[in-house]
Motif scaffolding. Structure first.
Motif, PDB file in Angstrom:
ATOM      1  N   ARG A 204       7.143   3.303   8.810  1.00 21.02           N
ATOM      2  CA  ARG A 204       6.790   4.291   8.060  1.00 21.02           C
ATOM      3  C   ARG A 204       6.140   3.584   6.794  1.00 21.02           C
ATOM      4  NH1 ARG A 204       7.746   5.755   3.051  1.00 21.02           N
ATOM      5  NH2 ARG A 204       9.482   4.066   2.889  1.00 21.02           N
ATOM      6  N   ARG A 205       6.764   2.414   6.320  1.00 22.47           N
ATOM      7  CA  ARG A 205       6.021   1.838   5.288  1.00 22.47           C
ATOM      8  C   ARG A 205       4.680   1.127   5.472  1.00 22.47           C
ATOM      9  NH1 ARG A 205       9.056  -0.159   1.002  1.00 22.47           N
ATOM     10  NH2 ARG A 205       8.099  -2.127   0.964  1.00 22.47           N
ATOM     11  N   TRP A 206       4.644   0.617   6.758  1.00 26.82           N
ATOM     12  CA  TRP A 206       3.140   0.249   7.324  1.00 26.82           C
ATOM     13  C   TRP A 206       2.227   1.225   7.272  1.00 26.82           C
ATOM     14  CZ3 TRP A 206      -0.290   1.175  11.071  1.00 26.82           C
ATOM     15  CH2 TRP A 206      -1.099  -0.002  11.192  1.00 26.82           C
ATOM     16  N   ARG A 207       2.540   2.268   7.696  1.00 25.28           N
ATOM     17  CA  ARG A 207       1.493   3.466   7.754  1.00 25.28           C
ATOM     18  C   ARG A 207       1.044   3.894   6.457  1.00 25.28           C
ATOM     19  NH1 ARG A 207       4.298   6.851  12.760  1.00 25.28           N
ATOM     20  NH2 ARG A 207       3.022   5.967  14.447  1.00 25.28           N
ATOM     21  N   LEU A 208       2.119   3.928   5.600  1.00 27.36           N
ATOM     22  CA  LEU A 208       1.887   4.374   4.246  1.00 27.36           C
ATOM     23  C   LEU A 208       0.848   3.509   3.327  1.00 27.36           C
ATOM     24  CD1 LEU A 208       2.047   6.274   1.800  1.00 27.36           C
ATOM     25  CD2 LEU A 208       4.233   5.058   1.264  1.00 27.36           C
ATOM     26  N   LYS A 209       1.248   2.085   3.516  1.00 29.61           N
ATOM     27  CA  LYS A 209       0.186   1.064   2.993  1.00 29.61           C
ATOM     28  C   LYS A 209      -0.869   0.989   3.519  1.00 29.61           C
ATOM     29  CE  LYS A 209       0.394  -3.737   1.812  1.00 29.61           C
ATOM     30  NZ  LYS A 209       1.138  -5.098   1.749  1.00 29.61           N
ATOM     31  N   GLU A 210      -1.038   1.068   4.874  1.00 30.65           N
ATOM     32  CA  GLU A 210      -2.403   1.080   5.570  1.00 30.65           C
ATOM     33  C   GLU A 210      -3.288   2.506   5.249  1.00 30.65           C
ATOM     34  OE1 GLU A 210      -3.722  -1.648   6.615  1.00 30.65           O
ATOM     35  OE2 GLU A 210      -1.769  -2.365   5.904  1.00 30.65           O
ATOM     36  N   SER A 211      -2.785   3.321   4.987  1.00 34.63           N
ATOM     37  CA  SER A 211      -3.096   4.734   4.628  1.00 34.63           C
ATOM     38  C   SER A 211      -3.841   4.746   3.011  1.00 34.63           C
ATOM     39  CB  SER A 211      -2.302   5.831   4.765  1.00 34.63           C
ATOM     40  OG  SER A 211      -2.954   7.132   4.291  1.00 34.63           O
ATOM     41  N   LEU A 212      -3.084   3.961   2.372  1.00 34.29           N
ATOM     42  CA  LEU A 212      -3.416   3.776   0.940  1.00 34.29           C
ATOM     43  C   LEU A 212      -4.359   2.683   0.983  1.00 34.29           C
ATOM     44  CD1 LEU A 212      -0.015   3.494  -0.616  1.00 34.29           C
ATOM     45  CD2 LEU A 212      -1.849   4.920  -1.448  1.00 34.29           C
ATOM     46  N   ARG A 213      -4.552   1.755   1.991  1.00 31.74           N
ATOM     47  CA  ARG A 213      -5.729   0.508   2.035  1.00 31.74           C
ATOM     48  C   ARG A 213      -6.895   1.339   2.357  1.00 31.74           C
ATOM     49  NH1 ARG A 213      -4.981  -4.764   2.445  1.00 31.74           N
ATOM     50  NH2 ARG A 213      -2.893  -4.544   3.293  1.00 31.74           N
ATOM     51  N   ARG A 214      -6.871   1.895   3.426  1.00 28.40           N
ATOM     52  CA  ARG A 214      -7.887   2.794   3.961  1.00 28.40           C
ATOM     53  C   ARG A 214      -8.652   3.691   2.764  1.00 28.40           C
ATOM     54  NH1 ARG A 214      -8.683   5.191   9.737  1.00 28.40           N
ATOM     55  NH2 ARG A 214      -8.688   2.885  10.388  1.00 28.40           N
ATOM     56  N   THR A 215      -7.976   4.352   1.939  1.00 28.13           N
ATOM     57  CA  THR A 215      -8.338   5.036   1.041  1.00 28.13           C
ATOM     58  C   THR A 215      -8.963   4.466  -0.048  1.00 28.13           C
ATOM     59  OG1 THR A 215      -6.646   6.844   1.524  1.00 28.13           O
ATOM     60  CG2 THR A 215      -7.637   7.129  -0.377  1.00 28.13           C
ATOM     61  N   TYR A 216      -8.383   3.388  -0.498  1.00 20.60           N
ATOM     62  CA  TYR A 216      -8.855   2.594  -1.666  1.00 20.60           C
ATOM     63  C   TYR A 216     -10.009   1.880  -1.314  1.00 20.60           C
ATOM     64  CZ  TYR A 216      -9.049  -1.560  -4.470  1.00 20.60           C
ATOM     65  OH  TYR A 216      -9.517  -2.710  -5.355  1.00 20.60           O
ATOM     66  N   LEU A 217     -10.028   1.361  -0.241  1.00 17.55           N
ATOM     67  CA  LEU A 217     -11.574   0.737   0.526  1.00 17.55           C
ATOM     68  C   LEU A 217     -12.656   1.831   0.670  1.00 17.55           C
ATOM     69  CD1 LEU A 217      -9.958  -1.972   2.815  1.00 17.55           C
ATOM     70  CD2 LEU A 217     -10.858  -2.299   0.413  1.00 17.55           C
TER      71      LEU A 217
END
Length: 249
Positions: A204-217
């Motif tokens: 769950r934490r990985w998915r949330l972080k990578e979702s944020l990363r993709r959105t940020y980039l």
């Protein structure tokens, strides 16, 4: 849901009868009809457009055929013409939340124009105007199909997995995280270990972080309109630090 479309090119909507929407039609989840408003013109030559008053390039759709076609839709539906949408470049930009909102209506009616545009009196029939973006297409058929496809996905039993629409990009204001399937190792490109760890909290934490990363980039503008939780703020700080290190390498 009942969906009516007014268009000069009904055959363009045949692709909508495939895939998920085709199955929804078979199940009776949606009732889909395209009306050629040229059939309702009183013009002997079957013209539905005319020159612009005051001069100008192109031809405008005249009001009479569309008003008459709309009256026919009302008659077929016991006085209900549905929530009427004009597909127009000047409309409000379409997005995920709009599709979700439209899915709550029992009856949608789309006016798909062509040529230079509409006689402004046609807008008297309309409940809202929608645009796909800041560009102009040759007609409203393609935007109408996009809106219908995005909207119908939110109806019960249209998708095979009821959670699919909930997990889509934009559903929670973020882009969807990277996803993987078998094999775990393809030509040396491996699935992140955390996804095959079986630890649901770490996943769950990985998915949330990578979702944020993709959105940020890719779409930092989405983050400007989102109230971040403390966990998300912490992840975003980590992401910015990690990306700054990558840019220096």
């Amino acid at each position: 849901m009942k969906i009516d479309v007014l268009s000069l090119f009904p055959e363009m909507f045949d692709p909508l009868r495939q895939s998920m929407i085709g199955k929804a039609l078979e199940k009776g989840i949606i009732d889909f009809k395209v009306t050629n408003f040229r059939d309702y013109t009183l013009n002997k030559q079957k013209h539905v457009d005319d020159l612009v008053y005051g001069g100008g390039a192109g031809m405008l759709l005249t009001p009479q055929p569309i008003f008459s076609a709309m009256s026919a839709i009302e008659a077929d539906n016991q006085g209900d013409r549905g929530h009427v949408i004009l597909v127009d470049p000047a409309g409000k930009r379409f997005d995920h939340q709009t599709a979700q909102r439209l899915s709550k209506y029992e009856h949608l009616t789309f006016i798909s124009g062509h040529y230079e545009g509409y006689d402004n009196r046609i807008r008297q029939l309309v409940d809202e105007e929608i645009s796909l973006g800041d560009y102009v297409l040759t007609g409203g058929e393609l935007p109408t199909m996009v809106i219908i496809d995005a909207t119908v996905r939110f109806l019960d039993d249209v998708l095979g997995n009821a959670d699919s629409a909930e997990d889509d990009s934009f559903q929670n204001g973020l882009l969807e995280e990277p996803q993987y399937t078998r094999p775990a190792d393809f030509q040396g490109m491996k699935v992140p270990d955390v996804l095959i760890s079986g630890d649901h909290e770490k996943i769950r934490r990985w998915r949330l972080k990578e979702s944020l990363r993709r959105t940020y980039l890719r779409r930092p503008d989405l983050l400007a309109h989102r109230q971040l939780t403390k966990e998300e703020r912490d992840f975003l700080d980590d992401i910015k630090y990690e990306e700054s290190l990558d840019s220096k390498q």
